[in-house]
Design an enzyme around this catalytic site. Structure first.
Site, PDB file in Angstrom:
ATOM      1  N   LYS A  32     -14.225 -70.602   5.158  1.00  0.00           N
ATOM      2  CA  LYS A  32     -13.564 -69.865   4.002  1.00  0.00           C
ATOM      3  C   LYS A  32     -12.220 -70.469   3.840  1.00  0.00           C
ATOM      4  O   LYS A  32     -11.288 -70.389   4.783  1.00  0.00           O
ATOM      5  CB  LYS A  32     -13.606 -68.209   4.406  1.00  0.00           C
ATOM      6  CG  LYS A  32     -13.721 -67.553   3.262  1.00  0.00           C
ATOM      7  CD  LYS A  32     -13.612 -66.148   3.373  1.00  0.00           C
ATOM      8  CE  LYS A  32     -14.943 -65.464   3.115  1.00  0.00           C
ATOM      9  NZ  LYS A  32     -14.721 -63.966   3.011  1.00  0.00           N
ATOM     10  N   ILE A  58     -20.296 -72.853  -1.573  1.00  0.00           N
ATOM     11  CA  ILE A  58     -21.194 -71.838  -1.623  1.00  0.00           C
ATOM     12  C   ILE A  58     -20.989 -70.854  -2.624  1.00  0.00           C
ATOM     13  O   ILE A  58     -21.721 -70.456  -3.676  1.00  0.00           O
ATOM     14  CB  ILE A  58     -21.410 -70.868  -0.261  1.00  0.00           C
ATOM     15  CG1 ILE A  58     -21.801 -71.786   0.657  1.00  0.00           C
ATOM     16  CG2 ILE A  58     -22.479 -69.825  -0.486  1.00  0.00           C
ATOM     17  CD1 ILE A  58     -21.754 -71.332   2.185  1.00  0.00           C
ATOM     18  N   GLY A  59     -19.654 -70.592  -2.760  1.00  0.00           N
ATOM     19  CA  GLY A  59     -19.289 -69.559  -4.030  1.00  0.00           C
ATOM     20  C   GLY A  59     -17.691 -69.420  -3.754  1.00  0.00           C
ATOM     21  O   GLY A  59     -17.202 -69.501  -2.690  1.00  0.00           O
ATOM     22  N   THR A  60     -17.127 -69.031  -4.838  1.00  0.00           N
ATOM     23  CA  THR A  60     -15.642 -68.430  -4.684  1.00  0.00           C
ATOM     24  C   THR A  60     -15.583 -67.072  -4.816  1.00  0.00           C
ATOM     25  O   THR A  60     -16.157 -66.287  -5.727  1.00  0.00           O
ATOM     26  CB  THR A  60     -14.828 -69.290  -5.841  1.00  0.00           C
ATOM     27  OG1 THR A  60     -14.994 -70.721  -5.794  1.00  0.00           O
ATOM     28  CG2 THR A  60     -13.493 -68.947  -5.771  1.00  0.00           C
ATOM     29  N   GLY A  61     -14.864 -66.382  -3.807  1.00  0.00           N
ATOM     30  CA  GLY A  61     -14.719 -65.064  -4.049  1.00  0.00           C
ATOM     31  C   GLY A  61     -13.254 -64.694  -4.449  1.00  0.00           C
ATOM     32  O   GLY A  61     -12.662 -65.372  -4.843  1.00  0.00           O
ATOM     33  N   ASP A 111     -14.616 -52.206   4.255  1.00  0.00           N
ATOM     34  CA  ASP A 111     -15.197 -52.853   3.063  1.00  0.00           C
ATOM     35  C   ASP A 111     -16.517 -53.023   3.226  1.00  0.00           C
ATOM     36  O   ASP A 111     -17.145 -54.198   2.810  1.00  0.00           O
ATOM     37  CB  ASP A 111     -14.379 -54.295   2.732  1.00  0.00           C
ATOM     38  CG  ASP A 111     -14.585 -54.671   1.266  1.00  0.00           C
ATOM     39  OD1 ASP A 111     -14.875 -53.620   0.476  1.00  0.00           O
ATOM     40  OD2 ASP A 111     -14.383 -55.958   1.248  1.00  0.00           O
ATOM     41  N   TYR A 147     -10.849 -63.953  -2.536  1.00  0.00           N
ATOM     42  CA  TYR A 147      -9.680 -64.604  -1.621  1.00  0.00           C
ATOM     43  C   TYR A 147      -9.658 -66.113  -1.576  1.00  0.00           C
ATOM     44  O   TYR A 147      -8.687 -66.676  -0.798  1.00  0.00           O
ATOM     45  CB  TYR A 147      -9.428 -63.766  -0.503  1.00  0.00           C
ATOM     46  CG  TYR A 147      -9.965 -62.478  -0.445  1.00  0.00           C
ATOM     47  CD1 TYR A 147      -9.136 -61.709  -1.297  1.00  0.00           C
ATOM     48  CD2 TYR A 147     -11.023 -62.123   0.158  1.00  0.00           C
ATOM     49  CE1 TYR A 147      -9.561 -60.189  -1.492  1.00  0.00           C
ATOM     50  CE2 TYR A 147     -11.314 -60.943   0.065  1.00  0.00           C
ATOM     51  CZ  TYR A 147     -10.524 -59.642  -0.802  1.00  0.00           C
ATOM     52  OH  TYR A 147     -11.127 -58.554  -0.707  1.00  0.00           O
TER      53      TYR A 147
HETATM   54  P1  ADP Z   1     -16.244 -62.432  -1.749  1.00  0.00           P
HETATM   55  O1  ADP Z   1     -16.634 -61.529  -0.721  1.00  0.00           O
HETATM   56  O2  ADP Z   1     -15.089 -62.078  -2.184  1.00  0.00           O
HETATM   57  O3  ADP Z   1     -17.122 -62.597  -2.811  1.00  0.00           O
HETATM   58  P2  ADP Z   1     -16.767 -64.836  -0.193  1.00  0.00           P
HETATM   59  O4  ADP Z   1     -15.500 -65.743  -0.061  1.00  0.00           O
HETATM   60  O5  ADP Z   1     -16.796 -63.553   1.039  1.00  0.00           O
HETATM   61  O6  ADP Z   1     -16.320 -63.852  -1.342  1.00  0.00           O
HETATM   62  O7  ADP Z   1     -17.920 -65.289  -0.499  1.00  0.00           O
HETATM   63  C1  ADP Z   1     -18.005 -66.264  -1.358  1.00  0.00           C
HETATM   64  C2  ADP Z   1     -19.522 -66.389  -1.450  1.00  0.00           C
HETATM   65  O8  ADP Z   1     -20.065 -67.206  -0.045  1.00  0.00           O
HETATM   66  C3  ADP Z   1     -20.739 -65.445  -1.674  1.00  0.00           C
HETATM   67  O9  ADP Z   1     -21.701 -65.807  -2.196  1.00  0.00           O
HETATM   68  C4  ADP Z   1     -21.164 -65.156  -0.151  1.00  0.00           C
HETATM   69  O10 ADP Z   1     -22.395 -64.654  -0.141  1.00  0.00           O
HETATM   70  C5  ADP Z   1     -21.020 -66.690   0.491  1.00  0.00           C
HETATM   71  N1  ADP Z   1     -20.837 -66.372   1.849  1.00  0.00           N
HETATM   72  C6  ADP Z   1     -19.683 -65.852   2.565  1.00  0.00           C
HETATM   73  N2  ADP Z   1     -19.655 -65.843   3.970  1.00  0.00           N
HETATM   74  C7  ADP Z   1     -20.803 -66.511   4.119  1.00  0.00           C
HETATM   75  C8  ADP Z   1     -21.459 -66.846   5.434  1.00  0.00           C
HETATM   76  N3  ADP Z   1     -20.919 -66.539   6.465  1.00  0.00           N
HETATM   77  N4  ADP Z   1     -22.770 -67.453   5.332  1.00  0.00           N
HETATM   78  C9  ADP Z   1     -23.312 -67.869   4.165  1.00  0.00           C
HETATM   79  N5  ADP Z   1     -22.746 -67.427   3.094  1.00  0.00           N
HETATM   80  C10 ADP Z   1     -21.782 -66.712   2.982  1.00  0.00           C
HETATM   81 MG    MG Z   2     -17.260 -61.637   1.201  1.00  0.00          MG
END
Ligand code: ADP
Ligand code: MG
Length: 278
Positions: free
Chosen positions: A37, A14-17, A140, A19
């Site tokens: 995650k 989905i994406g890299t945040g 946060d 952490y």
């Molecule tokens: P950050 O918050 O540091 O950007 P995250 O790891 O929380 O990184 O999120 C990475 C991506 O995954 C973001 O696009 C976020 O919207 C998506 N995401 C995080 N948690 C969920 C979830 N429970 N369901 C759907 N998408 C999610």
């Molecule tokens: Mg996040």
């Protein structure tokens, strides 16, 4: 029996945040779609690892219709990765909604803003409810951490993990990006409390409607100055005076005058909106 990585199948990234990476997964036994995650803990100190474990255990106890449900965690000791398995939120997050409206030059409907306000407040109420005499503060609260499910209902996510991974030594470290939602008490180096979450809630609602945070600046000291003064423009004209006033109550410099979660929910207007929107 404890879950293993083999119980799940990765569908997509989905994406890299900041952490780690968030992946969409399928639970093999019943086909349920979830996310995990992935976080690397190999470089953390023993103390940080301990905090991460206790934070994840805390997340597991938070069960509420407006809080992202945490299902499980799997630890891969060889790769030193922890996988935190949670509910998949199909509707994405508020940050993407804000970005889309900004790009299109459109605004979210007023009722949507009220609904987000009410449901996020309900989620915060659950967090602030004392657990063993200790409130769980979100710390946060920002559009990227407010998710929506299939029916556009709020699912608050990303509790505390930010705090664990930023060691909580100084508040500067607690914020990765520009701390637009930092409350005046935090600017003044005082400790975080429930009312700081309320301030952030007001700022988030403001940004959802105005598509810009209430306080903006090109450097930290200018931002701090604006936050201490607490003046910000009215919401765009399509939003009612009632909504503008509600947000003004939340973004109140004086902590004592800023409402608690309880008084937000007891507000007559919020009460009547709850009946219509929930
Ligand atoms: P950050 O918050 O540091 O950007 P995250 O790891 O929380 O990184 O999120 C990475 C991506 O995954 C973001 O696009 C976020 O919207 C998506 N995401 C995080 N948690 C969920 C979830 N429970 N369901 C759907 N998408 C999610
Ligand atoms: Mg996040």
């Amino acid at each position: 029996m404890a879950a293993t990585l083999d119980d799940y199948e990765v569908i997509a990234t989905i994406g890299t945040g900041s952490y780690g990476t968030c992946k969409k997964i399928r639970r093999k036994k019943d086909g349920k779609i979830m996310v995990w995650k992935e976080m690397e803990y190999g470089s953390m100190s023993e103390n940080e690892k301990q905090m991460l474990v206790s934070e994840v255990n805390l997340l597991r106890e938070l069960r509420h219709q407006h809080i992202v449900r945490y299902h499980d965690r799997i630890i891969d000791r060889n790769k030193t990765i922890i996988y935190i398995i949670m509910e998949y939120c199909q509707g994405g997050d508020l940050a993407s909604i804000i970005a889309r409206h900004r790009k299109d030059g459109t605004h979210v409907p007023e009722d949507f803003a009220w609904k987000i306000l009410i449901q996020t407040t309900l989620a915060l109420k659950e967090c602030h409810r004392r657990k063993n005499g200790k409130a769980v503060l979100h710390r946060d609260l920002k559009p990227a951490n407010v998710f929506l499910d299939m029916d556009s209902n709020v699912k608050l996510g990303d509790f505390g993990l930010a705090r664990v991974l930023h060691h909580e030594t100084s508040f500067a470290q607690t914020y990765v990006g520009t701390p637009y939602y930092m409350s005046p008490e935090l600017v003044n180096n005082m400790s975080y409390n429930e009312k700081s979450d309320i301030w952030a809630l007001g700022c988030m609602l403001y940004e959802l409607c105005a598509l810009t945070p209430p306080f903006t600046a090109s450097n930290q000291s200018e931002l701090n100055r604006k936050i201490r003064i607490g003046d910000f423009p009215r919401l765009p004209p399509q939003y009612s005076m009632e909504l503008d006033m509600m947000i003004r109550k939340l973004i109140q410099v004086e902590v004592a005058k800023r409402p608690s979660i309880g008084s937000v929910l007891a507000d007559a207007l919020i009460q009547s909106k709850m009946k219509i929107l929930n």
